[in-house]
Design an enzyme around this catalytic site. Structure first.
Site, PDB file in Angstrom:
ATOM      1  N   HIS A  23      53.350  35.825  43.541  1.00  8.93           N
ATOM      2  CA  HIS A  23      53.159  36.572  44.791  1.00  8.93           C
ATOM      3  C   HIS A  23      54.124  37.745  44.799  1.00  8.93           C
ATOM      4  O   HIS A  23      55.254  37.650  44.316  1.00  8.93           O
ATOM      5  CB  HIS A  23      53.450  35.685  46.013  1.00  8.93           C
ATOM      6  CG  HIS A  23      52.872  36.223  47.276  1.00  8.93           C
ATOM      7  ND1 HIS A  23      53.519  37.172  48.033  1.00  8.93           N
ATOM      8  CD2 HIS A  23      51.697  35.966  47.894  1.00  8.93           C
ATOM      9  CE1 HIS A  23      52.762  37.470  49.085  1.00  8.93           C
ATOM     10  NE2 HIS A  23      51.656  36.768  49.032  1.00  8.93           N
ATOM     11  N   ASP A  42      46.036  30.933  47.701  1.00 13.47           N
ATOM     12  CA  ASP A  42      44.693  30.833  47.100  1.00 13.47           C
ATOM     13  C   ASP A  42      44.542  29.658  46.151  1.00 13.47           C
ATOM     14  O   ASP A  42      43.439  29.362  45.701  1.00 13.47           O
ATOM     15  CB  ASP A  42      44.381  32.134  46.342  1.00 13.47           C
ATOM     16  CG  ASP A  42      44.267  33.312  47.297  1.00 13.47           C
ATOM     17  OD1 ASP A  42      45.030  34.278  47.145  1.00 13.47           O
ATOM     18  OD2 ASP A  42      43.452  33.212  48.237  1.00 13.47           O
ATOM     19  N   HIS A  64      44.064  39.869  44.801  1.00 13.45           N
ATOM     20  CA  HIS A  64      44.312  39.688  46.254  1.00 13.45           C
ATOM     21  C   HIS A  64      43.414  38.560  46.773  1.00 13.45           C
ATOM     22  O   HIS A  64      43.524  37.436  46.299  1.00 13.45           O
ATOM     23  CB  HIS A  64      44.073  41.035  46.953  1.00 13.45           C
ATOM     24  CG  HIS A  64      44.466  41.107  48.400  1.00 13.45           C
ATOM     25  ND1 HIS A  64      45.230  40.170  49.044  1.00 13.45           N
ATOM     26  CD2 HIS A  64      44.203  42.061  49.330  1.00 13.45           C
ATOM     27  CE1 HIS A  64      45.414  40.534  50.303  1.00 13.45           C
ATOM     28  NE2 HIS A  64      44.792  41.679  50.512  1.00 13.45           N
TER      29      HIS A  64
HETATM   30  C1  SDX Z   1      47.179  37.123  48.004  1.00 16.24           C
HETATM   31  O1  SDX Z   1      50.433  40.459  49.618  1.00 16.24           O
HETATM   32  C2  SDX Z   1      50.018  39.412  50.196  1.00 16.24           C
HETATM   33  O2  SDX Z   1      50.570  38.936  51.186  1.00 16.24           O
HETATM   34  C3  SDX Z   1      48.768  38.821  49.606  1.00 16.24           C
HETATM   35  C4  SDX Z   1      48.315  37.495  50.203  1.00 16.24           C
HETATM   36  C5  SDX Z   1      47.869  37.657  51.640  1.00 16.24           C
HETATM   37  O3  SDX Z   1      47.920  36.655  52.384  1.00 16.24           O
HETATM   38  O4  SDX Z   1      47.382  38.755  51.986  1.00 16.24           O
HETATM   39  O5  SDX Z   1      49.371  36.551  50.152  1.00 16.24           O
HETATM   40  C6  SDX Z   1      47.106  36.922  49.466  1.00 16.24           C
HETATM   41  O6  SDX Z   1      46.703  38.110  47.524  1.00 16.24           O
HETATM   42  C7  SDX Z   1      47.918  36.116  47.157  1.00 16.24           C
HETATM   43  C8  SDX Z   1      47.954  36.511  45.640  1.00 16.24           C
HETATM   44  C9  SDX Z   1      46.612  36.094  45.016  1.00 16.24           C
HETATM   45  N1  SDX Z   1      46.523  36.599  43.619  1.00 16.24           N
HETATM   46  C10 SDX Z   1      46.606  35.752  42.574  1.00 16.24           C
HETATM   47  O7  SDX Z   1      46.827  34.553  42.660  1.00 16.24           O
HETATM   48  C11 SDX Z   1      46.354  36.430  41.219  1.00 16.24           C
HETATM   49  C12 SDX Z   1      47.367  35.900  40.188  1.00 16.24           C
HETATM   50  N2  SDX Z   1      48.672  36.426  40.581  1.00 16.24           N
HETATM   51  C13 SDX Z   1      49.158  37.592  39.865  1.00 16.24           C
HETATM   52  O8  SDX Z   1      48.133  38.536  39.602  1.00 16.24           O
HETATM   53  C14 SDX Z   1      50.416  38.162  40.523  1.00 16.24           C
HETATM   54  O9  SDX Z   1      51.282  37.132  40.706  1.00 16.24           O
HETATM   55  C15 SDX Z   1      50.299  38.943  41.826  1.00 16.24           C
HETATM   56  C16 SDX Z   1      49.283  40.011  41.763  1.00 16.24           C
HETATM   57  C17 SDX Z   1      50.008  38.039  42.974  1.00 16.24           C
HETATM   58  C18 SDX Z   1      51.656  39.572  42.040  1.00 16.24           C
HETATM   59  O10 SDX Z   1      51.762  40.532  41.017  1.00 16.24           O
HETATM   60  P1  SDX Z   1      53.145  41.218  40.687  1.00 16.24           P
HETATM   61  O11 SDX Z   1      53.895  41.497  41.948  1.00 16.24           O
HETATM   62  O12 SDX Z   1      52.929  42.344  39.735  1.00 16.24           O
HETATM   63  O13 SDX Z   1      53.853  40.038  39.975  1.00 16.24           O
HETATM   64  P2  SDX Z   1      55.332  40.175  39.565  1.00 16.24           P
HETATM   65  O14 SDX Z   1      55.752  41.598  39.408  1.00 16.24           O
HETATM   66  O15 SDX Z   1      56.151  39.356  40.516  1.00 16.24           O
HETATM   67  O16 SDX Z   1      55.333  39.533  38.081  1.00 16.24           O
HETATM   68  C19 SDX Z   1      56.540  39.234  37.525  1.00 16.24           C
HETATM   69  C20 SDX Z   1      56.242  38.611  36.163  1.00 16.24           C
HETATM   70  C21 SDX Z   1      55.454  39.522  35.229  1.00 16.24           C
HETATM   71  O17 SDX Z   1      55.845  39.161  33.915  1.00 16.24           O
HETATM   72  P3  SDX Z   1      57.070  40.028  33.180  1.00 16.24           P
HETATM   73  O18 SDX Z   1      56.526  41.430  33.053  1.00 16.24           O
HETATM   74  O19 SDX Z   1      58.258  39.938  34.117  1.00 16.24           O
HETATM   75  O20 SDX Z   1      57.269  39.338  31.879  1.00 16.24           O
HETATM   76  O21 SDX Z   1      55.439  37.439  36.328  1.00 16.24           O
HETATM   77  C22 SDX Z   1      54.228  37.590  35.601  1.00 16.24           C
HETATM   78  C23 SDX Z   1      54.018  39.074  35.412  1.00 16.24           C
HETATM   79  O22 SDX Z   1      53.227  39.295  34.256  1.00 16.24           O
HETATM   80  N3  SDX Z   1      53.175  37.005  36.435  1.00 16.24           N
HETATM   81  C24 SDX Z   1      52.310  36.081  35.995  1.00 16.24           C
HETATM   82  C25 SDX Z   1      51.508  35.767  37.113  1.00 16.24           C
HETATM   83  N4  SDX Z   1      51.904  36.500  38.174  1.00 16.24           N
HETATM   84  C26 SDX Z   1      52.925  37.271  37.744  1.00 16.24           C
HETATM   85  N5  SDX Z   1      52.135  35.495  34.785  1.00 16.24           N
HETATM   86  C27 SDX Z   1      51.130  34.575  34.683  1.00 16.24           C
HETATM   87  N6  SDX Z   1      50.321  34.216  35.733  1.00 16.24           N
HETATM   88  C28 SDX Z   1      50.477  34.793  36.932  1.00 16.24           C
HETATM   89  N7  SDX Z   1      49.683  34.453  37.959  1.00 16.24           N
END
Ligand code: SDX
Length: 394
Positions: free
Chosen positions: A270, A329, A229
């Site tokens: 996201h 971010d 987050h």
């Molecule tokens: C913020 O909610 C909000 O509004 C939050 C925010 C706000 O203003 O409050 O916008 C702020 O928190 C932004 C997010 C910051 N976090 C990061 O940048 C951390 C890296 N991102 C990931 O951890 C992830 O993308 C999340 C946590 C942001 C979202 O996680 P999800 O919802 O579990 O991701 P998803 O289900 O959409 O993933 C789908 C696929 C998965 O692979 P498969 O199982 O389908 O094969 O995409 C992959 C995930 O493993 N994936 C990534 C990835 N993010 C998702 N693979 C590599 N790198 C990544 N960053």
């Protein structure tokens, strides 16, 4: 159906709450604060103007904004006894640990306004939080660097006062440049609110039990700290430092795709945006100009590395198929660094801005007489009912 928005019944069936504050269309990459596009607010409004909008629902008149600024700036000081609390932390305590602890303690000092059923007290507490969180944030930084805490200056604008509290010392005046103030104003507006994200949902759930607003916002700080987050902005710079050189980018792209590797591209992906995060687009666009004017040079190795990483990742099938794009971010830390803000303060910066969203959602929820305590349900998959077995028979 609210005229221009058509609600999907299925979505509404799963919606955790109703709110009129922020609207996100993840597929289209749309973000509206009380109906106003983030792209317009980010470059045309001041942060306290946006805070007023999120808080009261309408853009303020000149007189309303002047009064709101006056009220907020009269609450910036902390009770002097809080200095002892602040100085009690280990010198290298993470500033988010200090922020979380000190915000929670505010109810011990400002208990004259924590009756959550009185609308006037709710407004006073919300003003106090918007005003005092930057003072605590800057004090946490001063504690880390072993410098005296700087008192707020109420003659300065909100952003300029924050930079004063961060970088001035009793021996040396600090006058932030207009550009630095503009950059901070933009970043604060972009981070102010974002619908029902994890930390805002935490604040609402805590508030639904009737907990005081200082405790609720402290819970929001705790939730924001996580690297999935708000902690992602700090993790992005750690990641870029680890990658080190553009030549290493392909290797790290492969690591991010490897399910057996815990490495993820920080600042990418996201839960809601399955298109470019509009905030990331704005930050990337102003990054060049700000870096050039702030550091007098275009070549900022971290920014160049981030641009290259984005270019490669957004053309890679794995990321395209999963609609993974840079989020808010991904670039923000590069500007914070250019402002002289250390990496361990990046999530604190996010919390300073998001306090406005947290208190706006808390006020919206607490002003609704139909609000009841939140009680998420679960899908139970534990053992069926069974009888106790005496220890001699186990
Ligand atoms: C913020 O909610 C909000 O509004 C939050 C925010 C706000 O203003 O409050 O916008 C702020 O928190 C932004 C997010 C910051 N976090 C990061 O940048 C951390 C890296 N991102 C990931 O951890 C992830 O993308 C999340 C946590 C942001 C979202 O996680 P999800 O919802 O579990 O991701 P998803 O289900 O959409 O993933 C789908 C696929 C998965 O692979 P498969 O199982 O389908 O094969 O995409 C992959 C995930 O493993 N994936 C990534 C990835 N993010 C998702 N693979 C590599 N790198 C990544 N960053």
């Amino acid at each position: 159906d609210a005229g221009f928005f058509t609600y999907d019944p299925g979505f509404m069936a799963t919606a955790s709450c109703h709110s009129a504050i922020t609207y996100i269309d993840g597929e289209q990459g749309i973000l509206l604060y009380r109906g106003y596009p983030i792209e317009q607010l980010a470059t045309k409004a001041s942060f306290l103007e946006v805070a007023y909008l999120l808080f009261y629902g309408e853009l303020p008149t000149k007189a309303e904004l002047a009064e709101f600024e006056r009220v907020i700036m009269t609450h910036t000081m902390l009770n002097e006894n809080l200095k002892d609390f602040l100085n009690g932390f280990h010198y290298d305590a993470h500033p988010m640990a200090i922020l979380c602890g000190v915000v929670a303690s505010l109810s011990a000092f400002y208990h004259d306004s924590i009756d959550v059923h009185d609308p006037r007290y709710r407004e006073i507490s919300a003003h106090r939080l918007i005003a005092k969180v930057p003072t605590i944030a800057a004090a946490a930084y001063k504690h880390n660097v072993g410098e005296p805490i700087m008192y707020p200056r109420n003659d300065l604008r909100y952003g300029a006062n924050f930079l004063h509290m961060m970088f001035a010392t009793p021996c040396e005046h600090y006058k932030p440049t207009l550009l630095a103030e503009k950059a901070l104003n933009l970043l604060f507006i972009l981070h102010a609110d974002h619908e029902q994200n994890a930390s805002t949902s935490t604040v609402r759930l805590a508030g639904s039990s009737g907990a005081n607003p200082f405790a609720c916002v402290a819970a929001g700080v705790a939730s924001l700290w996580g690297p999935a987050h708000g902690g992602a902005n700090e993790a992005v710079l750690d990641m870029l430092t680890e990658i080190g050189d553009v030549a290493n980018v392909p290797k790290y792209i492969e690591k991010a795709k490897d399910k057996d590797d815990a490495f993820r591209l920080m600042g990418f992906g996201h839960r809601v945006y399955k298109n470019y995060d509009p905030r990331a687009k704005i930050i990337r666009e102003v990054c060049h100009q700000l870096l050039d004017e702030m550091s007098g040079t275009l070549d900022n190795p971290m920014f160049e590395l981030a641009l290259k990483l984005e270019e490669i990742a957004t053309n890679d099938d794995y990321f395209v198929e999963r609609k993974l794009y840079p989020n808010v971010d991904f670039y923000s830390g590069i500007i914070y660094s250019a402002l002289g803000i250390p990496r361990n303060m990046f999530t604190v910066m996010f919390a300073v801005a998001r306090t406005v969203g947290w208190v706006s959602h808390w006020m919206e929820m607490m002003s609704d007489p139909s609000t009841r305590i939140g009680r998420p349900r679960q899908i139970y998959h534990g053992p069926a009912a069974r009888d106790y077995v005496p220890i001699s028979q186990r």
